[in-house]
Design a protein around this motif. Structure first.
Motif, PDB file in Angstrom:
ATOM      1  N   ASP A 134     -38.390  76.149 107.723  1.00 43.32           N
ATOM      2  CA  ASP A 134     -38.795  75.033 106.874  1.00 43.32           C
ATOM      3  C   ASP A 134     -37.942  74.923 105.613  1.00 43.32           C
ATOM      4  O   ASP A 134     -37.867  73.856 105.009  1.00 43.32           O
ATOM      5  CB  ASP A 134     -40.280  75.174 106.496  1.00 43.32           C
ATOM      6  CG  ASP A 134     -41.199  74.954 107.692  1.00 43.32           C
ATOM      7  OD1 ASP A 134     -40.740  74.370 108.696  1.00 43.32           O
ATOM      8  OD2 ASP A 134     -42.378  75.373 107.624  1.00 43.32           O
ATOM      9  N   GLN A 135     -37.308  76.022 105.216  1.00 45.34           N
ATOM     10  CA  GLN A 135     -36.391  75.966 104.076  1.00 45.34           C
ATOM     11  C   GLN A 135     -34.971  75.631 104.509  1.00 45.34           C
ATOM     12  O   GLN A 135     -34.239  74.940 103.804  1.00 45.34           O
ATOM     13  CB  GLN A 135     -36.383  77.317 103.338  1.00 45.34           C
ATOM     14  CG  GLN A 135     -37.658  77.669 102.583  1.00 45.34           C
ATOM     15  CD  GLN A 135     -38.798  78.051 103.506  1.00 45.34           C
ATOM     16  OE1 GLN A 135     -38.622  78.876 104.398  1.00 45.34           O
ATOM     17  NE2 GLN A 135     -39.967  77.457 103.310  1.00 45.34           N
ATOM     18  N   LEU A 148     -33.894  73.944 107.370  1.00 49.29           N
ATOM     19  CA  LEU A 148     -33.619  72.699 108.092  1.00 49.29           C
ATOM     20  C   LEU A 148     -33.379  71.463 107.221  1.00 49.29           C
ATOM     21  O   LEU A 148     -32.460  70.686 107.528  1.00 49.29           O
ATOM     22  CB  LEU A 148     -34.752  72.416 109.084  1.00 49.29           C
ATOM     23  CG  LEU A 148     -34.849  73.346 110.298  1.00 49.29           C
ATOM     24  CD1 LEU A 148     -35.989  72.904 111.200  1.00 49.29           C
ATOM     25  CD2 LEU A 148     -33.552  73.374 111.086  1.00 49.29           C
ATOM     26  N   PRO A 149     -34.163  71.199 106.172  1.00 47.91           N
ATOM     27  CA  PRO A 149     -33.984  69.926 105.453  1.00 47.91           C
ATOM     28  C   PRO A 149     -32.554  69.619 105.004  1.00 47.91           C
ATOM     29  O   PRO A 149     -32.086  68.477 105.182  1.00 47.91           O
ATOM     30  CB  PRO A 149     -34.950  70.066 104.264  1.00 47.91           C
ATOM     31  CG  PRO A 149     -36.039  70.938 104.788  1.00 47.91           C
ATOM     32  CD  PRO A 149     -35.338  71.947 105.663  1.00 47.91           C
ATOM     33  N   LYS A 158     -30.065  67.797 107.704  1.00 53.81           N
ATOM     34  CA  LYS A 158     -30.325  66.500 108.330  1.00 53.81           C
ATOM     35  C   LYS A 158     -29.072  65.647 108.433  1.00 53.81           C
ATOM     36  O   LYS A 158     -28.874  64.919 109.403  1.00 53.81           O
ATOM     37  CB  LYS A 158     -31.415  65.753 107.558  1.00 53.81           C
ATOM     38  CG  LYS A 158     -31.873  64.478 108.247  1.00 53.81           C
ATOM     39  CD  LYS A 158     -33.093  63.875 107.573  1.00 53.81           C
ATOM     40  CE  LYS A 158     -33.573  62.651 108.345  1.00 53.81           C
ATOM     41  NZ  LYS A 158     -34.804  62.067 107.724  1.00 53.81           N
ATOM     42  N   LYS A 215     -41.485  77.330 116.885  1.00 55.60           N
ATOM     43  CA  LYS A 215     -41.194  76.093 116.167  1.00 55.60           C
ATOM     44  C   LYS A 215     -41.019  74.962 117.184  1.00 55.60           C
ATOM     45  O   LYS A 215     -40.092  74.963 117.993  1.00 55.60           O
ATOM     46  CB  LYS A 215     -39.940  76.245 115.305  1.00 55.60           C
ATOM     47  CG  LYS A 215     -40.141  77.174 114.116  1.00 55.60           C
ATOM     48  CD  LYS A 215     -41.218  76.642 113.172  1.00 55.60           C
ATOM     49  CE  LYS A 215     -41.413  77.524 111.954  1.00 55.60           C
ATOM     50  NZ  LYS A 215     -42.428  76.998 111.036  1.00 55.60           N
ATOM     51  N   ASN A 222     -41.842  69.839 114.952  1.00 52.41           N
ATOM     52  CA  ASN A 222     -41.503  70.470 113.684  1.00 52.41           C
ATOM     53  C   ASN A 222     -40.035  70.246 113.342  1.00 52.41           C
ATOM     54  O   ASN A 222     -39.687  69.929 112.199  1.00 52.41           O
ATOM     55  CB  ASN A 222     -41.813  71.965 113.745  1.00 52.41           C
ATOM     56  CG  ASN A 222     -41.448  72.699 112.463  1.00 52.41           C
ATOM     57  OD1 ASN A 222     -40.312  73.149 112.307  1.00 52.41           O
ATOM     58  ND2 ASN A 222     -42.382  72.806 111.539  1.00 52.41           N
ATOM     59  N   LEU A 223     -39.173  70.406 114.339  1.00 53.56           N
ATOM     60  CA  LEU A 223     -37.744  70.170 114.109  1.00 53.56           C
ATOM     61  C   LEU A 223     -37.495  68.737 113.684  1.00 53.56           C
ATOM     62  O   LEU A 223     -36.742  68.461 112.744  1.00 53.56           O
ATOM     63  CB  LEU A 223     -36.951  70.494 115.378  1.00 53.56           C
ATOM     64  CG  LEU A 223     -36.953  71.946 115.838  1.00 53.56           C
ATOM     65  CD1 LEU A 223     -36.402  72.053 117.251  1.00 53.56           C
ATOM     66  CD2 LEU A 223     -36.134  72.811 114.894  1.00 53.56           C
ATOM     67  N   GLU A 224     -38.160  67.793 114.373  1.00 52.03           N
ATOM     68  CA  GLU A 224     -37.952  66.379 114.075  1.00 52.03           C
ATOM     69  C   GLU A 224     -38.495  66.008 112.699  1.00 52.03           C
ATOM     70  O   GLU A 224     -37.983  65.080 112.064  1.00 52.03           O
ATOM     71  CB  GLU A 224     -38.600  65.514 115.155  1.00 52.03           C
ATOM     72  CG  GLU A 224     -37.877  65.595 116.488  1.00 52.03           C
ATOM     73  CD  GLU A 224     -38.486  64.689 117.552  1.00 52.03           C
ATOM     74  OE1 GLU A 224     -39.679  64.329 117.400  1.00 52.03           O
ATOM     75  OE2 GLU A 224     -37.769  64.332 118.506  1.00 52.03           O
ATOM     76  N   SER A 225     -39.493  66.727 112.231  1.00 53.88           N
ATOM     77  CA  SER A 225     -40.033  66.422 110.905  1.00 53.88           C
ATOM     78  C   SER A 225     -39.010  66.689 109.809  1.00 53.88           C
ATOM     79  O   SER A 225     -39.082  66.105 108.722  1.00 53.88           O
ATOM     80  CB  SER A 225     -41.305  67.242 110.650  1.00 53.88           C
ATOM     81  OG  SER A 225     -40.998  68.617 110.435  1.00 53.88           O
ATOM     82  N   HIS A 226     -38.054  67.558 110.095  1.00 53.86           N
ATOM     83  CA  HIS A 226     -36.999  67.874 109.132  1.00 53.86           C
ATOM     84  C   HIS A 226     -35.680  67.166 109.421  1.00 53.86           C
ATOM     85  O   HIS A 226     -34.961  66.773 108.499  1.00 53.86           O
ATOM     86  CB  HIS A 226     -36.740  69.383 109.113  1.00 53.86           C
ATOM     87  CG  HIS A 226     -37.895  70.200 108.659  1.00 53.86           C
ATOM     88  ND1 HIS A 226     -38.450  70.096 107.401  1.00 53.86           N
ATOM     89  CD2 HIS A 226     -38.619  71.156 109.294  1.00 53.86           C
ATOM     90  CE1 HIS A 226     -39.450  70.951 107.280  1.00 53.86           C
ATOM     91  NE2 HIS A 226     -39.582  71.605 108.414  1.00 53.86           N
ATOM     92  N   LEU A 227     -35.367  67.013 110.709  1.00 52.74           N
ATOM     93  CA  LEU A 227     -34.042  66.520 111.095  1.00 52.74           C
ATOM     94  C   LEU A 227     -34.043  65.084 111.591  1.00 52.74           C
ATOM     95  O   LEU A 227     -32.981  64.498 111.798  1.00 52.74           O
ATOM     96  CB  LEU A 227     -33.456  67.425 112.194  1.00 52.74           C
ATOM     97  CG  LEU A 227     -33.283  68.901 111.829  1.00 52.74           C
ATOM     98  CD1 LEU A 227     -32.810  69.690 113.050  1.00 52.74           C
ATOM     99  CD2 LEU A 227     -32.303  69.066 110.667  1.00 52.74           C
TER     100      LEU A 227
END
Length: 272
Positions: free
Chosen positions: A80-81, A83-84, A87, A103, A107-112
Motif C-alpha cells: 500500500d506504500q 504502489l501509489p 501508477k 493482495k 487492491n492492485l487496481e485501487s492503486h494503479l
C-alpha cells in the motif's frame, strides 16, 4: 521465450524473489537493457548483477516510462506504500504482475488503476529454479500478454493457470505455504528418529536426505505419488506398518485437510 512486451520489464523489488526472477530472466535470454529495476537499496550481489547485465537501476519510479510488464515483487505489508507512486508506469499496453500473497487484483487496481493484471503465487524453491507458480489473469490480459508473463514466470519452475482469482487462495495454501509443511515433516521424522534411539544429528541427516531424495525421485519419475508409494511398500513390511498409522482415519489426510483449509481461510482473510 515468448514475444517481448511492448515496453520495458519494470521489476519492483530486487529482494530474494525479485532477484531470483531477474536472474532467471537474464539466463533465459532476456536482455538486461530491456529491464528496469526499482529498488531503493539492492544488496551488493544484486546491484552487481544489475550493472553487469546492463539493466537500469532506479530508486524510485522514473518519469516518462510506460512498462510493458510491471512486475511487483515486494512484501504484501508494504504494497500500500509502494504502489501509489508507480501508477504513472502503467499505460494502455501494460500488464501488471503481482507475486504478493493476499493482495487481490482489486487492491492492485485501487492503486494503479484498471489494467491487464496477473496475480501469481510462486513458492520459495523458485529461488533455486525449482518452484511452482499458480497464476490468474483478469479479463483485460490478452493472450499475447499471458504468453509473455508465462515465459517470465516459468524461469522459476512450472506455471499452473487457475480459472478464478479465488483459486489463488487454495494455491497459496497448497504450494505457496507447502515448502514449510515439507520442512516440518523433516523435523518430525528427525525427532521421531531421535526418540527411537538415534543421535539427534544423525536422525536429522537421515530425515533431510530422505525427503530431498524422495522429492527428486518424484520429480524425475513418470509415476504418480501413489504408485511410487506402492513401489516402496512391501506387504507386511516395515513401511506398511508405518503407513497403517499415517493412513488411518485419524492420520495424515484429515490433518492435512484441516491444515490446508486453515491456510486457505487465512489467505481469504488477508485478501479482505
Amino acid at each position: 521465450m515468448a514475444a517481448a512486451a511492448t515496453g520495458p520489464i519494470v521489476l519492483i523489488g530486487a529482494g530474494n524473489m525479485g532477484g531470483a526472477m531477474l536472474s532467471g530472466w537474464l539466463k533465459s535470454g532476456i536482455s538486461g537493457s530491456s529491464v528496469i529495476v526499482i529498488d531503493p537499496g539492492p544488496q551488493p550481489a544484486m546491484a552487481k548483477l544489475i550493472a553487469d547485465n546492463g539493466a537500469r537501476h532506479e530508486t524510485s519510479a522514473p518519469a516518462g516510462v510506460k512498462a510493458g510488464v510491471l512486475f511487483v515483487a515486494v512484501k504484501p505489508q508494504v504494497m500500500d506504500q509502494v504502489l501509489p507512486p508507480l501508477k504513472g508506469l502503467v499505460g494502455p499496453e501494460t500488464v501488471v504482475v503481482s507475486v504478493a500473497a493476499g493482495k487481490t487484483i482489486a487492491n492492485l487496481e485501487s492503486h494503479l488503476g484498471a489494467a491487464a493484471t496477473v496475480r501469481a503465487m510462486p513458492n520459495t524453491p523458485a529461488m533455486i529454479g525449482r518452484g511452482v507458480t499458480g497464476a490468474f489473469a483478469n479479463a483485460r490480459v490478452t493472450m499475447a500478454q499471458r504468453d509473455f508473463v508465462h515465459s517470465l514466470l516459468k524461469v522459476s519452475g512450472p506455471v499452473e493457470w487457475v480459472a478464478s482469482e479465488a483459486d489463488i487462495d487454495a494455491v497459496t495454501a497448497v504450494s505457496g505455504s507447502g515448502p514449510a509443511y515439507v520442512f516440518y515433516l523433516v523435523e518430525c521424522m528427525a525427532e521421531a528418529g531421535r526418540k527411537a534411539g538415534l543421535p539427534a544429528d544423525l536422525a536429522m541427516r537421515l530425515a533431510r536426505e530422505t525427503v530431498a531424495g524422495a522429492g527428486e525421485l518424484l520429480h524425475q519419475s513418470p509415476d504418480d505419488a501413489s504408485r511410487l508409494r506402492q513401489n516402496v511398500t512391501s506387504p507386511g513390511g516395515t513401511t506398511a506398518a508405518a503407513l497403517a498409522v499415517l493412513m488411518a482415519e485419524d492420520g495424515m489426510q484429515p490433518l492435512f485437510d484441516r491444515a490446508i483449509a486453515s491456510a486457505r481461510k487465512r489467505a481469504e482473510e488477508l485478501a479482505g
